[in-house]
Design a protein around this motif. Structure first.
Motif, PDB file in Angstrom:
ATOM      1  N   ASN A   1       0.870  -1.171   0.000  1.00 51.09           N
ATOM      2  CA  ASN A   1       0.000   0.000   0.000  1.00 51.09           C
ATOM      3  C   ASN A   1       0.910   1.225   0.000  1.00 51.09           C
ATOM      4  O   ASN A   1       1.494   1.589   1.017  1.00 51.09           O
ATOM      5  N   PHE A   2       1.041   1.869  -1.147  1.00 47.67           N
ATOM      6  CA  PHE A   2       1.993   2.958  -1.282  1.00 47.67           C
ATOM      7  C   PHE A   2       1.547   4.222  -0.539  1.00 47.67           C
ATOM      8  O   PHE A   2       2.346   5.123  -0.311  1.00 47.67           O
ATOM      9  N   GLU A   3       0.281   4.287  -0.174  1.00 47.18           N
ATOM     10  CA  GLU A   3      -0.209   5.467   0.525  1.00 47.18           C
ATOM     11  C   GLU A   3       0.088   5.409   2.024  1.00 47.18           C
ATOM     12  O   GLU A   3       0.157   6.446   2.682  1.00 47.18           O
ATOM     13  N   LYS A   4       0.246   4.215   2.588  1.00 54.15           N
ATOM     14  CA  LYS A   4       0.418   4.074   4.025  1.00 54.15           C
ATOM     15  C   LYS A   4       1.798   3.566   4.424  1.00 54.15           C
ATOM     16  O   LYS A   4       2.339   3.965   5.447  1.00 54.15           O
ATOM     17  N   ASN A   5       2.360   2.645   3.628  1.00 55.52           N
ATOM     18  CA  ASN A   5       3.624   2.029   4.014  1.00 55.52           C
ATOM     19  C   ASN A   5       4.811   2.918   3.653  1.00 55.52           C
ATOM     20  O   ASN A   5       4.844   3.539   2.595  1.00 55.52           O
ATOM     21  N   THR A   6       5.786   2.943   4.540  1.00 49.15           N
ATOM     22  CA  THR A   6       7.046   3.634   4.272  1.00 49.15           C
ATOM     23  C   THR A   6       8.102   2.612   3.868  1.00 49.15           C
ATOM     24  O   THR A   6       7.957   1.408   4.123  1.00 49.15           O
TER      25      THR A   6
ATOM     26  N   GLU B   1      -0.714  -3.807   5.571  1.00 51.13           N
ATOM     27  CA  GLU B   1      -0.938  -3.225   4.254  1.00 51.13           C
ATOM     28  C   GLU B   1      -0.169  -3.918   3.136  1.00 51.13           C
ATOM     29  O   GLU B   1      -0.323  -3.568   1.991  1.00 51.13           O
TER      30      GLU B   1
END
Length: 472
Positions: A370-375, A418
């Motif tokens: 999940n590119f919006e939440k995971n760093t 995610e």
């Protein structure tokens, strides 16, 4: 029994989904052979367009096709021969990110039909025939080498069989690459392109005709007809100049822009050829024809239609064996014309993987993120912890895998998690992992380590079906 085997092979060919990369000299022959041999589902990808110089060896094209995409024209010509085939032409670069692991996974077999011979096998041929290494390799050869490396990596990561082909003049080869069964394209080292020569050799002590051609093309031509920026302020004495009225008048008309050497410019080519042969004579080097000097100046490896046809036929024969489940009967086959041995074809068993290869011996895992939440740090920490768990339980890998399966099956979906490993493979120990981005997922690339400690990367295998939804 033989008839029954033939029927089964025909069904296998008809159902197989084949990806063909390249529709040039070898590619035209491969595509025609695939369609007429019973392969019904073919996707062919190539970036090039048709040029006049292609028509002497790429027989699917006509003069009316000049300027058109090669894949479209080739597909149209083959469909006339085999109307019931399903051929999908794609004019694009196979290295573009949309052609990721998910895309490759749609196929059952990949065929590399790039025109130039694989570098390693080119060296084998030169050593076999001349007992020496080739003095110069073209830029296109190394461009195709880069494409071959990329396709090899994608096939290793997606566990697809790959048929490699290549030709160079009267030499050719084809082989089969299968993860965990044969060596891959990267299992043996490749040479580095020699782009430059020592100035002292070119100016003062040439020993081959290549040195003389480089001198005439890159130095003398620029000194006489290039722009002012390309000229040198001090010209060594004793250099001869040809009074070519045509080039002189063109140079005057161009003004400050000057002229640039082009192998297809007849005036420039004849000037370079004459100058190179004169210089070669001064240093006791054998002169060559205009045709040979054009090949040297333009980095051209000659393409022979007969060689392309022979290699394409052998490659499709290998393809039929692969889709029929007869991989063990495939061979590495070399075609060498003009050698001292009487036969033209030579074969050897497929070699086993190199245990030190960083490509085919690496672990590959496909992740959903999940590119919006995971760093990035979260991804690194999760992978590091996962590999540490494998290391600490390497003697009890089966029980670890069972407990992991049980925890996943019995647990409810967690919205806070995610990303997950959805599939992977690991034939042996790898030398480090790195994430490489694709449009919908990431895949591991072993070329540069992500985990600081190489010992974290241990032998491990995930069943892509049983581990399809494992959350980390």
């Amino acid at each position: 029994m033989a008839f029954q085997t033939l029927i089964e092979a025909s069904k296998s060919c008809s159902n197989a989904k084949v990806l063909q990369i390249g529709s040039g000299g070898v590619g035209c022959e491969v595509l025609k052979n695939l369609a007429t041999s019973g392969f019904k589902n073919i996707t062919v990808i190539d970036l090039d367009t048709i040029e006049l110089s292609n028509l002497n060896r790429q027989f699917l094209f006509k003069t009316t096709d000049i300027g058109k995409p090669k894949v479209s024209a080739a597909a149209a010509a083959v469909l006339k021969m085999s109307p019931d085939s399903n051929i999908t032409p794609i004019q694009d670069n196979i290295k573009n990110p949309e052609f990721d692991l998910n895309w490759f996974s749609n196929f059952d077999l990949v065929i590399n039909a790039l025109d130039n011979l694989g570098i390693l096998n080119l060296l084998i041929f030169y050593l076999f025939r001349f007992n020496e290494y080739p003095k110069k390799l073209s830029k296109k050869t190394f461009k195709n080498l880069d494409a071959r490396k990329h396709v090899n990596l994608m096939c290793q990561a997606s566990n697809l069989p790959l048929i490699e082909t290549g030709t160079a003049g009267y030499n050719g080869q084809t082989t089969v690459i299968k993860r965990g069964f044969t060596e891959c394209f990267e299992c043996q080292p490749k040479p580095i392109e020699q782009k430059t020569f020592p100035v002292c050799t070119i100016r003062n002590t040439p020993s081959t005709l290549v040195h003389c051609v480089v001198w005439a093309k890159d130095f003398l031509f620029n000194q006489l007809f290039g722009n002012e920026a390309s000229k040198e302020t001090e010209v060594p004495p004793g250099d001869s100049q040809s009074n070519l009225n045509t080039l002189k008048s063109r140079y005057v008309s161009e003004g400050e822009d000057g002229l640039e050497f082009d192998k297809d410019d007849d005036d420039a080519l004849r000037f370079v050829a004459a100058s190179a042969n004169i210089r070669a004579s001064v240093f006791g080097i054998k002169n060559e024809s205009l045709f040979q000097i054009k090949a040297i100046a333009g980095n051209i490896i000659p393409a022979i239609a007969t060689t392309n046809a022979i290699i394409a036929g052998l490659a499709v024969t290998q393809a039929i064996k692969v889709v029929s489940g007869q991989l063990s009967s495939c061979k590495t086959i070399y075609y060498a014309y003009g050698g001292r041995r009487p036969q033209l074809l030579f074969k050897e068993p497929l070699l086993s993987p190199n245990p030190k290869c960083t490509i085919c011996q690496a672990n590959y895992f496909k992740l959903e993120l999940n590119f919006e939440k995971n760093t990035l740090q979260e991804v690194i920490d999760t992978i590091t912890n996962y590999l540490d768990s494998i290391k600490s339980n390497k003697d009890e890998s089966d029980s670890f895998q069972n407990s992991l399966n049980e925890s996943v099956i019995n647990s409810e979906p967690d919205d806070d998690v995610e990303f997950s490993i959805v599939e992977g493979s690991s034939p042996s120990e790898s030398s480090g992992l790195n994430l490489k981005k694709s449009p919908e997922s990431y895949y591991f690339d072993p070329l540069s380590p992500l985990v600081a400690d190489p010992s974290h990367s241990q032998k491990h295998h995930l069943d892509s079906e049983s581990q399809g939804n494992n959350k980390l």
